[in-house]
Design a protein around this motif. Sequence first.
Motif, short mmCIF file in Angstrom:
data_model
loop_
_atom_site.label_atom_id
_atom_site.label_comp_id
_atom_site.label_asym_id
_atom_site.label_seq_id
_atom_site.Cartn_x
_atom_site.Cartn_y
_atom_site.Cartn_z
N VAL A 155 0.92 -1.15 0.01
CA VAL A 155 0.07 0.14 -0.16
C VAL A 155 0.81 1.12 0.05
CG1 VAL A 155 -1.66 1.30 1.48
CG2 VAL A 155 -1.98 -0.87 1.23
N ASN A 161 -5.55 -1.97 -4.58
CA ASN A 161 -5.99 -3.38 -3.87
C ASN A 161 -5.73 -4.74 -5.01
OD1 ASN A 161 -6.60 -1.99 -1.52
ND2 ASN A 161 -8.53 -2.23 -1.41
N ARG A 179 -6.24 -4.42 4.97
CA ARG A 179 -5.85 -2.95 4.80
C ARG A 179 -6.71 -2.30 6.09
NH1 ARG A 179 -5.28 0.81 -0.38
NH2 ARG A 179 -5.22 2.91 0.39
#
Length: 211
Positions: A155, A161, A179
């Motif tokens: 990230v 994603n 996340r």
Amino acid sequence: MQAQRVVIADDHAIVRRALADMLAQFPAVDLVGEAEHGIDAIAVVKVQQPDLLLLDIAMPYVGGLEIIDEIQQWSPATRVAVFTGVRSGGVLRELLQRELPGLLLKSIPAEELRAGLERILRGETYVCEEALQLASDADSLAALTARERQVMQQVVAGASNQEIAERFNISAKTVDNHRTNLMRKLDVHSLGGLLQVALREGMLAGDGQEA
């Protein structure tokens, strides 16, 4: 009252000067030595056997944690108070575990530094709140699962994603869950906050492929 003998160890002359000037304002304090790198710090303490060493742990040649170990061997009566710009929660947590008489960050106001030094010189303990918070953040980071750490590294590297899902052969929904969980554990609420934690803890250099 017998003067307390103090050594300052910091690789920046301006910091040593500022600390020396502040210590000069206290009664019964005798600055008996300064050091600009780790080898010097150990040598000066071995010779002077001071009551207190004010130490920056980010020192050339020999690191602060090793210096502390050497001081405990060669001058066990010397108390070590850390005054540092290091903000890694993992390092600060290790310092806290050593139960040093002082842990202060260079980012604190001058008034807090003076108050902390005053308590340390009185034989008390002082740890600044900012150091405690950063160490607490490191505890939260340690609570992440291996997969959550992998996702975090991806990230902060800018991966989406879907890209993370394809890399680890999991669904995008699972990535989103990881996340959400890691941000909750770290108590951060934005990508900027996540980047700050990763930068502070040296995670930006990772490639996200740890087991």
